[in-house]
Design an enzyme around this catalytic site. Structure first.
Site, PDB file in Angstrom:
ATOM      1  N   SER A  29       0.835  -1.187   0.000  1.00 15.71           N
ATOM      2  CA  SER A  29       0.000   0.000   0.000  1.00 15.71           C
ATOM      3  C   SER A  29       0.875   1.245   0.000  1.00 15.71           C
ATOM      4  CB  SER A  29      -0.902   0.019   1.240  1.00 15.71           C
ATOM      5  OG  SER A  29      -1.716   1.163   1.257  1.00 15.71           O
ATOM      6  N   ASP A 141      13.063   5.225 -13.204  1.00 14.94           N
ATOM      7  CA  ASP A 141      13.192   4.771 -11.815  1.00 14.94           C
ATOM      8  C   ASP A 141      13.762   3.357 -11.775  1.00 14.94           C
ATOM      9  OD1 ASP A 141      13.113   4.925  -9.052  1.00 14.94           O
ATOM     10  OD2 ASP A 141      10.995   4.365  -8.902  1.00 14.94           O
TER      11      ASP A 141
END
Length: 475
Positions: A29, A141
Site C-alpha cells: 500500500s 526509476d
C-alpha cells in the site's frame, strides 16, 4: 501537500473485477496505489491487482506496458479496468521477489554472486532496458527493487508509473489531450475514448498493440532522435513532482511483490516538498524522478532536458551493486548524493562535460575542488578490468558518452569465460522480504531519506548571495 482522500468504494465491491478475480490479500500500500494478490477464476492464475489512485501514474504505466507487450524482460500487463470517477486497476503478472533480494541474500553467503550469475542478471536487465529504449521509453526509476524476478529466474522490469514515452507515431510534446491507447481491432477504427471515460475492462491481445517500433536503430539515428526530442522539451511537470515526492517508495509494491513497507531505501529520492499548484499534462519533463541512489547527476542538478541516458546511469549503479553487493552512491540527501559522486568521479567541469554549466543548479551548488578523486576502480575492488570498464561506460558525467543497452548487449564480456549461466541455474530467493536488516552496509543503513534542508549533516558549507539568489559551496 495532503494525501488524496480515500475513495468511498473498495476494490472488493467492483463487480467487473470480482466477477473475474478472487482477491486473496493486500500485499502493499502507498499514497497512490494499493496492490492485492488475486486468483483469476478462469484458470486459477495468480496475478497482482494494482489499484492506482493517481491519474498520471496510471496513464503512463498502462501506455508504456501496452507498447512493451511480448518483451520477455518486461512485466506483463494482462488487462486493466477503468471507469469514470473510479481508479484504474491494472492486472499484472505476480512476481514474488526482486534483484534487491538477490543482492541481499548473496551478502549472507560465501562467494556472493558468481560471475556467470552476474552476467545472466546483467543480460536480462540490458534486454529489458533495450526494449524500452528501442520504443523511446525512458523508465526513470531503475533500481534493484523494480527489477522483479520470477520463481524460475526470469528478470523483468516493472513499475512504469514514472515512465515517459519520448517519441512515438503522432506524439506531440505540446498536446495536453493525450488519450489512453486502447485495443485496435483489425479492420475497424481504433477506439479513441478519453482516458477518464474508458467504459469497461480492456484485455491485451497476445500480439500486443499495433504501434510502430524501431527494430534496428543505429547510433547515428539514435542520437538524431535525441536531438529532435530535446528541441521539444520545456518546463517542469509539476504533476510528476507531486506524484513522485509522496509515493516514490510504493513502486516495488505496485507489481504484486511482497514488500517491507518500512524499507526507506526504496522510497522517493526527493529531498524537498513538492509545490502545490497547476497540473501540466502536456508532455513536459521534470528532474524530480527516480530514487536518489540511482539518479543521474544531471537530474541532481535540476535538468529537465534529458533523455534515455538517465536510465543508463542507473544501470551502472545497479551493475556496480550486483558486483560488490553494496550500493555505489548511498547518499542520505541530494547534496550528499552529489558529494559522493564527485568524490569518486571528480569535480564536474566543462572539460569532462561540455555545457554542464548550463544545468539549472550548477551555479547554485558548488563543491570544493577534489584534487584526487578515488575513482571507480577503488569502488570495485577485486573485479576484472572488463567489469570495471562496463560500469565506467555507464557511470560518467557526460550523458552522450554513456554506452547504450544495445552496445553493452554486444560487449565481449558476455561472450568470454565464464559464460553467463542458464536462467534455470540462477539462485532465486524465496521472497522479497529476505533482506538482512541487521547487516552493516546494507539497504537499511541509510534510513534518513529526509529533507536536504538539514545542512548540518553535510559538514562545512558556505552560502553566498548572488545577483540571482544565492550559492552554496560544500567542502
Amino acid at each position: 501537500m495532503e494525501h488524496p482522500l480515500p475513495k468511498s468504494w473498495s476494490i472488493h465491491t467492483r463487480p467487473e473485477i470480482i466477477a473475474k478475480y478472487e482477491i486473496l490479500e493486500r500485499v502493499g500500500s502507498g499514497a497512490y496505489s494499493d496492490v492485492y494478490r488475486a486468483r483469476r477464476l478462469s484458470d486459477n492464475l495468480i496475478v497482482a491487482l494494482k489499484e492506482v489512485h493517481d491519474y498520471q501514474s496510471a496513464f503512463r504505466e498502462i501506455d508504456a506496458l501496452q507498447l512493451l507487450q511480448n518483451c520477455p524482460n518486461i512485466v506483463v500487463l494482462h488487462e486493466y479496468f477503468w471507469r469514470e470517477d473510479e481508479d484504474a486497476v491494472l492486472v499484472l503478472e505476480f512476481l514474488r521477489t526482486d534483484l534487491a533480494a538477490v543482492i541481499s541474500h548473496a551478502k549472507k553467503k560465501e562467494g556472493g554472486v558468481r560471475v556467470g550469475e552476474v552476467k545472466r542478471w546483467m543480460l536480462q536487465i540490458l534486454s529489458g532496458v533495450d526494449a524500452c529504449h528501442r520504443n523511446m521509453i525512458v523508465h526513470r526509476d531503475l533500481k534493484p527493487g523494480n527489477l522483479l524476478v520470477s520463481d524460475d529466474g526470469v528478470l523483468k522490469l516493472a513499475d512504469f508509473g514514472q515512465a515517459r514515452i519520448l517519441m512515438e507515431p503522432g506524439f506531440d510534446g505540446d498536446n495536453d489531450d493525450q488519450q489512453l491507447p486502447v485495443e485496435q481491432n483489425t479492420g475497424s477504427q481504433a477506439n479513441e475514448t478519453p482516458l477518464d471515460i474508458v467504459p469497461d475492462a480492456h484485455s491485451l491481445p497476445d500480439q500486443g498493440f499495433h504501434k510502430q517500433v524501431v527494430e534496428d536503430t543505429n547510433r547515428e539515428e539514435y542520437l538524431r532522435q535525441l536531438v529532435e526530442l530535446k528541441a521539444k522539451r520545456h518546463a517542469m511537470d509539476e504533476t510528476d513532482k507531486e506524484m513522485n515526492t509522496i509515493d516514490g517508495y510504493s513502486s516495488c509494491l505496485a507489481t504484486g511483490t511482497i514488500s517491507d513497507i518500512d524499507d526507506d531505501t526504496h522510497r522517493s529520492s526527493y529531498s524537498y516538498n513538492a509545490e502545490e499548484g497547476g497540473h501540466d499534462a502536456n508532455g513536459a519533463l521534470t528532474s524530480c524522478v527516480g530514487t536518489r541512489w540511482f539518479r543521474a547527476p544531471e537530474l541532481l542538478y535540476g535538468s529537465t532536458d534529458y533523455g534515455l541516458e538517465i536510465d543508463l546511469w542507473s544501470l551502472g549503479c545497479i551493475f556496480s551493486e550486483l558486483l560488490t553487493l553494496d550500493p555505489l552512491f548511498p547518499g542520505v540527501s541530494d547534496i550528499d548524493q552529489l558529494g559522493r559522486i564527485i568524490s569518486v568521479l571528480g569535480n564536474l567541469t566543462e572539460e569532462v562535460w561540455p555545457s554542464c554549466s548550463k544545468l539549472p543548479d550548477y551555479k547554485t551548488i558548488s563543491f570544493a575542488k577534489i584534487e584526487n578523486p578515488i575513482g571507480l576502480e577503488a569502488c570495485l575492488p577485486n573485479r576484472s578490468a572488463d567489469e570495471i570498464s562496463i560500469v565506467k561506460r555507464l557511470v560518467c558525467y557526460n550523458p552522450a558518452n554513456r554506452a547504450t543497452a544495445m552496445e553493452l548487449l554486444n560487449d565481449k564480456y558476455f561472450n568470454e569465460e565464464p559464460l553467463p549461466l542458464p536462467i534455470s541455474e540462477l539462485h532465486v530467493p524465496l521472497t522479497k522480504n529476505d533482506h538482512d536488516e541487521d547487516s552493516p552496509g546494507g539497504w537499511n543503513d541509510y534510513d534518513d531519506m529526509g529533507s536536504d534542508s538539514d545542512f548540518g549533516d553535510f559538514g562545512h558549507f558556505k552560502v553566498e548571495t548572488t545577483g540571482s539568489g544565492f550559492s552554496m559551496q560544500f567542502s
